[in-house]
Every structure is written in C-alpha cells, then in structure tokens.
Design a protein around this motif. Sequence first.
Motif, short mmCIF file in Angstrom:
data_model
loop_
_atom_site.label_atom_id
_atom_site.label_comp_id
_atom_site.label_asym_id
_atom_site.label_seq_id
_atom_site.Cartn_x
_atom_site.Cartn_y
_atom_site.Cartn_z
N ALA A 1 -51.45 16.23 85.07
CA ALA A 1 -50.04 16.58 85.13
C ALA A 1 -49.39 16.29 83.78
O ALA A 1 -49.74 15.34 83.10
CB ALA A 1 -49.36 15.79 86.23
N CYS A 2 -48.45 17.15 83.41
CA CYS A 2 -47.75 17.01 82.13
C CYS A 2 -46.85 15.77 82.19
O CYS A 2 -46.07 15.61 83.12
CB CYS A 2 -46.92 18.26 81.86
SG CYS A 2 -45.93 18.16 80.38
N PRO A 3 -46.95 14.88 81.20
CA PRO A 3 -46.11 13.68 81.24
C PRO A 3 -44.64 13.94 80.95
O PRO A 3 -43.78 13.14 81.31
CB PRO A 3 -46.73 12.79 80.15
CG PRO A 3 -47.44 13.73 79.24
CD PRO A 3 -47.89 14.89 80.08
N THR B 1 -51.36 23.19 75.61
CA THR B 1 -49.90 23.30 75.66
C THR B 1 -49.46 23.56 77.09
O THR B 1 -50.04 24.40 77.79
CB THR B 1 -49.39 24.43 74.74
OG1 THR B 1 -50.17 25.60 75.02
CG2 THR B 1 -49.54 24.08 73.28
N CYS B 2 -48.45 22.83 77.54
CA CYS B 2 -47.92 22.97 78.89
C CYS B 2 -47.23 24.33 79.02
O CYS B 2 -46.41 24.68 78.18
CB CYS B 2 -46.94 21.84 79.17
SG CYS B 2 -46.17 21.94 80.79
N PRO B 3 -47.58 25.13 80.05
CA PRO B 3 -46.96 26.46 80.19
C PRO B 3 -45.47 26.42 80.56
O PRO B 3 -44.75 27.36 80.27
CB PRO B 3 -47.78 27.12 81.31
CG PRO B 3 -48.43 25.99 82.02
CD PRO B 3 -48.62 24.88 81.04
N SER B 4 -45.01 25.32 81.19
CA SER B 4 -43.61 25.26 81.61
C SER B 4 -42.68 24.67 80.55
O SER B 4 -41.55 25.12 80.39
CB SER B 4 -43.47 24.50 82.92
OG SER B 4 -44.15 23.28 82.85
N CYS B 5 -43.14 23.64 79.84
CA CYS B 5 -42.25 23.05 78.82
C CYS B 5 -42.76 23.23 77.40
O CYS B 5 -41.99 23.10 76.45
CB CYS B 5 -42.00 21.57 79.13
SG CYS B 5 -43.41 20.49 78.89
N GLY B 6 -44.05 23.52 77.23
CA GLY B 6 -44.56 23.83 75.89
C GLY B 6 -45.01 22.63 75.09
O GLY B 6 -45.39 22.78 73.94
ZN LIG Z 1 -44.72 20.14 80.68
#
Ligand SMILES: [Zn+2]
Length: 79
Positions: A52-54, A39-44
């Motif tokens: 990198a989170c897409p 899970t992305c820490p900034s957007c979840g």
């Molecule tokens: Zn993200």
Amino acid sequence: MSKHPTPKKKMSKARSKRRYASFKTKAQRKLVKIATLVTCPSCGSKCVAHTACPDCGKYRGHQIIDKKKKIDKITKIKA
Ligand SMILES: [Zn+2]
C-alpha cells in the motif's frame, strides 16, 4: 622463508580497480532486487511494489490505510 603466503607479483592498480568495480555493480544489483520502486497511480509518488502507498494509503484502487484517522503518537509519559 616467510610463514604466511605472499603474492609472487605486485598487482597493478588497474587490475585491483577492475575487481573492486565488479563488487560495486554486484552490490547495486542486490539493492535493486531488495526493493522495486513504482509510481503510485493515484497520487504519483514513489512507493514499494506490491504494498500500500504510504502517502495516500491505496493499493490497486482500494483504500487500505485510513489517512483521515489521526494516530496519536505518545510523546509524553503520564505519571
Ligand atoms: Zn499513493
């Protein structure tokens, strides 16, 4: 005599099902090894680990992909 090897006894349903069940778990284990989702820490949202989170374009707190820039997709070919 038969030309090709033939099984001596009929294999039971349970025995063959047990064997195929192990194939299924093996395939699942392989899939887990291919991609680890975190899970992305900034957007979840869910994203692949160590990339990198897409959705927000962040990796370990740094902005990697500029989400503000709009990429022009080629939809029509100009003659
Ligand atoms: Zn993200």
